[in-house]
Write an enzyme that holds these catalytic residues in place. Structure first.
Site, mmCIF file in Angstrom:
data_model
loop_
_atom_site.group_PDB
_atom_site.id
_atom_site.type_symbol
_atom_site.label_atom_id
_atom_site.label_comp_id
_atom_site.label_asym_id
_atom_site.label_seq_id
_atom_site.Cartn_x
_atom_site.Cartn_y
_atom_site.Cartn_z
ATOM 1 N N LYS A 118 0.812 -1.223 0.000
ATOM 2 C CA LYS A 118 0.000 0.000 0.000
ATOM 3 C C LYS A 118 0.844 1.271 0.000
ATOM 4 O O LYS A 118 0.378 2.312 -0.473
ATOM 5 C CB LYS A 118 -0.966 -0.013 1.181
ATOM 6 C CG LYS A 118 -1.810 -1.289 1.284
ATOM 7 C CD LYS A 118 -2.601 -1.596 0.019
ATOM 8 C CE LYS A 118 -3.173 -3.002 0.020
ATOM 9 N NZ LYS A 118 -3.729 -3.428 -1.267
ATOM 10 N N GLU A 202 -2.524 7.869 7.516
ATOM 11 C CA GLU A 202 -3.451 8.583 6.633
ATOM 12 C C GLU A 202 -4.408 9.389 7.487
ATOM 13 O O GLU A 202 -4.790 8.960 8.570
ATOM 14 C CB GLU A 202 -4.292 7.557 5.854
ATOM 15 C CG GLU A 202 -3.802 7.264 4.479
ATOM 16 C CD GLU A 202 -4.711 6.292 3.729
ATOM 17 O OE1 GLU A 202 -4.183 5.632 2.840
ATOM 18 O OE2 GLU A 202 -5.911 6.206 4.015
ATOM 19 N N HIS A 237 -15.859 -4.811 7.390
ATOM 20 C CA HIS A 237 -15.127 -4.807 6.121
ATOM 21 C C HIS A 237 -15.591 -5.881 5.144
ATOM 22 O O HIS A 237 -14.896 -6.210 4.185
ATOM 23 C CB HIS A 237 -13.618 -4.898 6.350
ATOM 24 C CG HIS A 237 -13.123 -3.828 7.264
ATOM 25 N ND1 HIS A 237 -13.283 -2.493 6.975
ATOM 26 C CD2 HIS A 237 -12.533 -3.873 8.472
ATOM 27 C CE1 HIS A 237 -12.795 -1.774 7.971
ATOM 28 N NE2 HIS A 237 -12.335 -2.581 8.889
ATOM 29 N N ARG A 294 -7.640 -8.249 -9.085
ATOM 30 C CA ARG A 294 -8.362 -9.502 -9.343
ATOM 31 C C ARG A 294 -9.757 -9.179 -9.873
ATOM 32 O O ARG A 294 -10.172 -8.026 -9.865
ATOM 33 C CB ARG A 294 -8.520 -10.276 -8.026
ATOM 34 C CG ARG A 294 -9.287 -9.453 -7.001
ATOM 35 C CD ARG A 294 -9.714 -10.217 -5.773
ATOM 36 N NE ARG A 294 -10.652 -9.446 -4.983
ATOM 37 C CZ ARG A 294 -10.317 -8.562 -4.046
ATOM 38 N NH1 ARG A 294 -9.052 -8.340 -3.768
ATOM 39 N NH2 ARG A 294 -11.243 -7.893 -3.396
HETATM 40 C C1 MV4 Z 1 -10.109 4.589 5.473
HETATM 41 C C2 MV4 Z 1 -11.238 5.120 6.114
HETATM 42 C C3 MV4 Z 1 -11.235 6.450 6.435
HETATM 43 N N1 MV4 Z 1 -10.160 7.215 6.138
HETATM 44 N N2 MV4 Z 1 -9.062 5.385 5.196
HETATM 45 C C4 MV4 Z 1 -11.578 0.068 5.391
HETATM 46 C C5 MV4 Z 1 -11.209 -0.999 4.440
HETATM 47 C C6 MV4 Z 1 -9.926 -0.586 3.835
HETATM 48 N N3 MV4 Z 1 -9.959 -0.819 2.408
HETATM 49 C C7 MV4 Z 1 -9.774 0.846 4.171
HETATM 50 N N4 MV4 Z 1 -10.872 1.208 5.007
HETATM 51 C C8 MV4 Z 1 -11.055 2.488 5.400
HETATM 52 N N5 MV4 Z 1 -10.028 3.316 5.129
HETATM 53 C C9 MV4 Z 1 -9.100 6.667 5.535
HETATM 54 N N6 MV4 Z 1 -8.049 7.427 5.273
HETATM 55 C C10 MV4 Z 1 -12.311 4.274 6.379
HETATM 56 C C11 MV4 Z 1 -12.217 2.956 6.028
HETATM 57 C C12 MV4 Z 1 -13.374 2.167 6.330
HETATM 58 C C13 MV4 Z 1 -14.209 1.691 5.328
HETATM 59 C C14 MV4 Z 1 -13.925 1.869 3.984
HETATM 60 C C15 MV4 Z 1 -14.751 1.403 3.009
HETATM 61 C C16 MV4 Z 1 -15.894 0.701 3.370
HETATM 62 C C17 MV4 Z 1 -16.187 0.477 4.678
HETATM 63 C C18 MV4 Z 1 -15.354 0.956 5.671
HETATM 64 C C19 MV4 Z 1 -15.671 0.727 7.009
HETATM 65 C C20 MV4 Z 1 -14.847 1.206 7.981
HETATM 66 C C21 MV4 Z 1 -13.696 1.912 7.643
#
Ligand code: MV4
Length: 499
Positions: A118, A202, A237, A294
């Site tokens: 990442k 982040e 998630h 994928r």
């Molecule tokens: C985040 C975020 C808020 N701010 N990054 C969760 C899964 C992973 N792919 C990254 N995720 C998140 N990253 C920043 N900078 C909030 C989440 C997140 C989230 C993202 C997409 C769908 C559902 C989620 C549930 C909780 C947190």
């Protein structure tokens, strides 16, 4: 140009079946691989040939690179489709296929590697001018410097694992005073989970929406996006409801994000089908999150609105063919929604629900597509993913897609295990979903399951009665178990409901 005549599918369940279907339409032979409990699974029955690869544990079967590559060699398969999960984003596996002279249906190992890290992905996005959340580009080396950056961007911040993704190894920090101890905890978690303790920070975006763009690229570098999927309805998630198109994107923003997604894919010389994930905030600012290298679980919603077969395209691309379209040729038609039906009890904290699938009658009719990997009578165990099927509805617009989905959910009959059907019905009827104003906090904000113990016990009792009836009859009426269940007309008692 190599011609693919036989594909080995290094997967199981619905995605293995999905790949087999496209192969059949293309006159490509198929080889299934299976673990011991999957000996008679639908994907094995559907394939032209099958190879036993080991015991139930994934490490002994679906994750064994050696066994899968030997199975491909032994059956003369010229390509391997990894599906999703298992070895699908494993650069070492993609490389090993290449060394064995077998085509890996997916991106090059370098692209998998780059996007799997990442921090490398963030550095690449910086170069490609794709916006990403403020924070550190590379993994943090000096905790004091990292804390200074966190203080500067402002709390809350997220500490994320470089080797993570999909929410694994993530930690939220609300206060500068907690920074050091959160970083230490995140590092130790990351070390345990990935054998790699590198972390980066982040800015934490509150209440974002998760919007991802489907990308498709050929070996000649032609790269096109196939619009977005809105995937904000998740729990822990795990996506539960997805739709396309998203109701928040204007045509201008769609164009801008689509271009950013194409640039992200081009930056890693992407080949094949992939997904660029973005978070979008209340002001409709978008930020690159990660790229999934994928075919994704939720690809059918994109297929429904574009009319394309993504698996068929993956195979054509793996053969070296040019994309058969340009960006301007791609048009979206109507609206599609996917509900993932899991063997989980949505009235009891989504606890896995195992057992024999005594009844599995899938909905049908106009605009309904079901991708299932299980059959009536099959046992749902804890060995693998608890997803029973993906139910998709396609309509001329969002409103008709929602109505169609509700009709299909109502038509769906499952007994033997409890499912997320009631949760999906709750979501599709919820005001915030209906008006399209939901974000990634939907489940935590609105879903308060009422645990109806009485009804639950009733249901369990019915299940055990039906179960013993089925056992008693199965000898005399082999394969005719369906007739045993007399359906009471007024009460849909076989359904998995908590209403
Ligand atoms: C985040 C975020 C808020 N701010 N990054 C969760 C899964 C992973 N792919 C990254 N995720 C998140 N990253 C920043 N900078 C909030 C989440 C997140 C989230 C993202 C997409 C769908 C559902 C989620 C549930 C909780 C947190």
């Amino acid at each position: 140009m190599p011609q693919i005549k036989k594909v080995l599918i290094a997967n199981r369940g619905e995605i293995a079946l999905r790949v087999i279907r496209s192969c059949k339409e293309k006159n490509v032979k198929t080889v299934a691989v299976f673990s011991r409990p999957d000996a008679t699974a639908p994907h094995v029955v559907a394939a032209d040939e099958s190879v036993f690869i080991g015991e139930a544990a994934s490490s002994e079967s679906y994750l064994s690179m050696e066994k899968i590559i030997s199975a491909a060699k032994d059956t003369g398969a010229d390509a391997i489709h990894p599906g999703y999960g298992f070895l699908s984003e494993n650069a070492v596996f993609a490389e090993k296929c290449k060394e064995a002279g077998i085509i890996f249906i997916g991106p090059k190992p370098d692209a998998i590697d780059l996007m799997g890290d990442k921090t490398k992905a963030r550095e690449l996005m910086a170069k490609a001018n794709v916006p990403y959340p403020p924070g550190t580009e590379s993994a943090m080396k000096d905790i004091d410097k990292a804390r200074e950056i966190a203080d500067e961007i402002g709390y809350p911040v997220l500490v994320k694992a470089a080797a993570g993704g999909g929410g694994k190894g993530m930690r939220i920090v609300h206060d500068s005073a907690d920074f050091d101890k959160s970083v230490k905890a995140a590092k130790s978690e990351a070390k345990n989970a990935f054998g790699d303790d590198r972390v980066y920070i982040e800015k934490y975006l509150e209440g974002p929406r998760h919007i991802e763009f489907q990308i498709i690229a050929d070996e000649q570098g032609n790269t096109v996006h196939l619009f977005e999927r809105e995937c904000s309805i998740q729990r822990r998630h795990q996506k539960v409801v997805e739709e396309a198109p998203s109701s928040v994107l204007t045509p201008e923003l769609r164009k801008e994000m689509g271009l950013a997604a194409v640039n992200a894919a081009k930056a890693c010389k992407y080949v094949g089908a992939g997904t660029v994930e973005f978070l979008i905030d209340k002001h409709l600012n978008f930020y690159f999150l990660e790229m999934n290298t994928r075919l994704q679980v939720e690809h059918p919603v994109t297929e429904l609105i574009t009319g394309l077969d993504l698996v068929a395209l993956q195979i054509d691309i793996a053969e070296g063919k040019d994309l058969p379209f340009t960006q301007d040729d791609i048009k979206a038609n109507g609206h599609a929604i996917e509900c993932r039906i899991y063997a989980e009890d949505s009235s009891d904290n989504f606890l896995p629900s195992t057992g024999v699938l005594h009844r599995h009658r899938i909905p049908a009719g106009p605009g309904v597509r079901v991708d299932a990997g299980v059959e009536e009578g099959q046992e749902v165990t804890i060995n693998y993913d608890p997803m029973i099927s993906k139910l998709c509805a396609h309509g001329v617009d969002r409103k008709s897609a929602i109505r169609r989905m509700l009709r299909a959910l109502d038509e769906y009959e499952i007994s033997g295990v409890r499912t997320t059907i009631p949760f999906c019905e709750f979501t599709l009827q919820h005001e915030s979903f209906v008006n399209g104003s939901y974000d990634t906090h939907f489940v935590q904000n609105y879903f308060t399951p009422v645990v109806d113990t009485l009804h639950k016990n009733d249901n369990q009792e019915v299940i055990s009665i039906v179960s013993s009836l089925l056992k008693g009859r199965s000898n005399e009426a082999e394969g005719n178990q369906k007739s045993v269940i007399a359906e009471p007309s007024a009460d849909n008692w076989w359904k998995n409901r908590t209403k």
